[in-house]
Design an enzyme around this catalytic site. Structure first.
Site, PDB file in Angstrom:
ATOM      1  N   SER A 102       1.121  -1.140   0.090  1.00 12.42           N
ATOM      2  CA  SER A 102       0.277   0.032   0.513  1.00 12.42           C
ATOM      3  C   SER A 102       1.117   1.549   0.336  1.00 12.42           C
ATOM      4  CB  SER A 102      -1.019  -0.132   1.446  1.00 12.42           C
ATOM      5  OG  SER A 102      -1.941   0.645   1.021  1.00 12.42           O
ATOM      6  N   HIS A 103       0.536   1.733   1.265  1.00 12.42           N
ATOM      7  CA  HIS A 103       1.440   3.894   0.954  1.00 12.42           C
ATOM      8  C   HIS A 103       2.453   3.455   1.886  1.00 12.42           C
ATOM      9  CE1 HIS A 103      -0.498   3.119   5.466  1.00 12.42           C
ATOM     10  NE2 HIS A 103      -0.194   3.742   5.465  1.00 12.42           N
TER      11      HIS A 103
END
Length: 457
Positions: free
Chosen positions: A106-107
């Site tokens: 993800s991030h």
């Protein structure tokens, strides 16, 4: 090196010793346990699992390990290749697969990767299934398939196109109005799979003037990939320089969406969901759901349309569960995550972009003017470091008992709602800290709420 095992999957930095980083042995161990879980849940030995990955540099290696392990477990694998989290989520039921695995951190920065685990509906596995998986992975002694029972492997790279078409087919996505509006848009895809999907989507919506920033899916992230204001200077400058109407930025797996207005100012990550919800509720009445740490602005917008807003514990799986319970028409999280059940129950930046542009085109106003139509709140985020051995639950209970002028919610930590704001306290699952989020009608109010609670702690 870091390895974090939780009920939602396995996440860690690439390299290091097994159990200390995301090593090949850890990938094999958890993938094997997941295959066992899916067989148990589906009540059959021959299963099909779809996998897809973001563009981070470890993706090929991790994908090969996961695919090989699944085949060795007697599982038929459909490899979607470079993909997005929401694309894998819609592909699982579309392929009539028994489960899905998304290979993305993800991030998190580029040295991280992870296995995100989906059930047969393309939704994240439950807490109970996650706990079973962790226990099984710790036990080892997995039995692999004989030569006559090993699985098959094939590729299907068509699902980003299919996902985009599903977005275009939604009744509230107004391609006619978007095309007529003649938008000029800048995109920052942080050199991941948003670089494949987002330009394609926006062109399919009828936008011809698109400026691509970091849209090469090579996994070399040009800045911290979490779409926060301090990381988006290049996008803001590009929007102003290109005289664009707005800019979009997504995280590496394309489930979070942030927006920059025509002046290069952040629209506000919390306000991605609020703006889209305002548009959806103007067409379709129904409940909304966000998590306890998301802005009160969604509640205000929902009540403006005569509907009910509900708050879930933090975590996408909790938001989805409550959305189903209250039959919500729109929901998500304040980190830019839009969940639109008309398409699927998962955070999806593609549907977020399409609905936001539809709202903007219908209103015939600028991005900054649209923002002024939404309630104003200000949020601060703090943390308190704990001494070793602290009874966190007891501490939070004491804080709650010390409040006599606010409404207390203990679904997830302690949330205290005041007349003009709120404070939410949650213990971290990975660090000896308590996270404190506070929101008020001014930044001063938010700071005051947070400081009051920190003094109590």
């Amino acid at each position: 090196m870091t390895l974090i095992t939780s009920i939602s999957g396995i996440r860690g930095t690439i390299g290091g010793l097994p159990g200390e980083g995301l090593s090949p042995m850890d990938i094999v161990r958890f993938t094997s346990a997941f295959a066992e879980l899916v067989k148990l849940k589906r009540g059959k030995q021959r299963i099909k699992i779809a996998i897809g990955r973001d563009a981070r540099r470890s993706g090929d290696m991790v994908s090969s390990l996961v695919s090989g392990t699944l085949v060795a477990m007697g599982t038929d694998v459909v490899d979607l290749g470079l993909s997005t989290t929401p694309t894998v989520e819609v592909a699982v039921p579309g392929l009539k697969a028994d489960a899905g695995i998304i290979l993305t951190a993800s991030h998190n920065p580029g040295e991280w990767n992870a296995l995100k685990l989906l059930n047969e509906k393309g939704e994240f596995i439950s807490d109970a299934d996650g706990r079973w998986l962790l226990k099984r992975a710790s036990e080892g002694n997995t039995e692999y398939a004989s030569i006559d029972l090993i699985g098959t492997y094939h590729k299907d790279y068509s699902w980003i196109d299919r996902h985009i078409q599903m977005v275009l087919d939604l009744p509230l996505v107004r391609k006619d109005l978007i095309e007529k509006a003649g938008f000029n848009i800048v995109i920052d895809a942080v050199n991941s799979t948003g670089g494949i999907s987002i330009p394609h989507l926006i062109r399919a919506l009828g936008v011809s003037e698109i400026h691509e920033l970091y849209c090469t899916p090579d996994g070399f992230f040009p800045h911290n990939p979490e779409p926060l204001p301090e990381h988006l200077k290049d996008l803001s400058e590009a929007v102003v320089k290109k005289k664009a109407d707005l800019g979009f930025v997504v995280d590496p797996d394309v489930d979070r969406l942030a927006i920059v207005d025509e002046h290069g100012n952040m629209f506000g990550e919390e306000y991605t969901l609020v703006a889209v919800a305002d548009y959806v509720l103007s067409k379709t009445k129904g409940s909304t759901v966000s998590n306890l740490s998301s802005s009160r602005a969604l509640r205000d917008i929902t009540e403006k349309h005569g509907c009910a807003n509900h708050s879930a514990a933090v975590g996408e799986v909790n938001v989805v569960e409550l959305m189903k319970e209250v039959k919500a028409v729109i929901g998500g999280e304040g980190n830019g995550g839009i969940i639109y059940p008309e398409l699927h129950y998962g955070r999806d930046a593609l549907v977020g972009i399409a609905l936001f542009l539809s709202a903007l085109a219908e209103a015939k106003i600028s991005c900054s003017e649209l923002r002024t139509r939404l309630p104003d709140y200000f949020m601060v985020k703090k943390k308190v470091t704990l001494k070793e051995g602290t009874d966190v639950d007891g501490l939070l209970a004491k804080v709650a008992s010390g409040i006599n002028d606010g409404e207390i919610n203990t679904v997830d930590g302690v949330k205290i709602d005041f007349s003009n704001g709120w404070v939410h306290l949650r213990k971290s699952n990975t660090e000896p800290i308590i996270r404190i989020y506070a929101e008020g009608k001014t930044i001063g109010d938010a700071e005051a709420y947070a400081e009051r609670i920190m003094k109590l702690l």
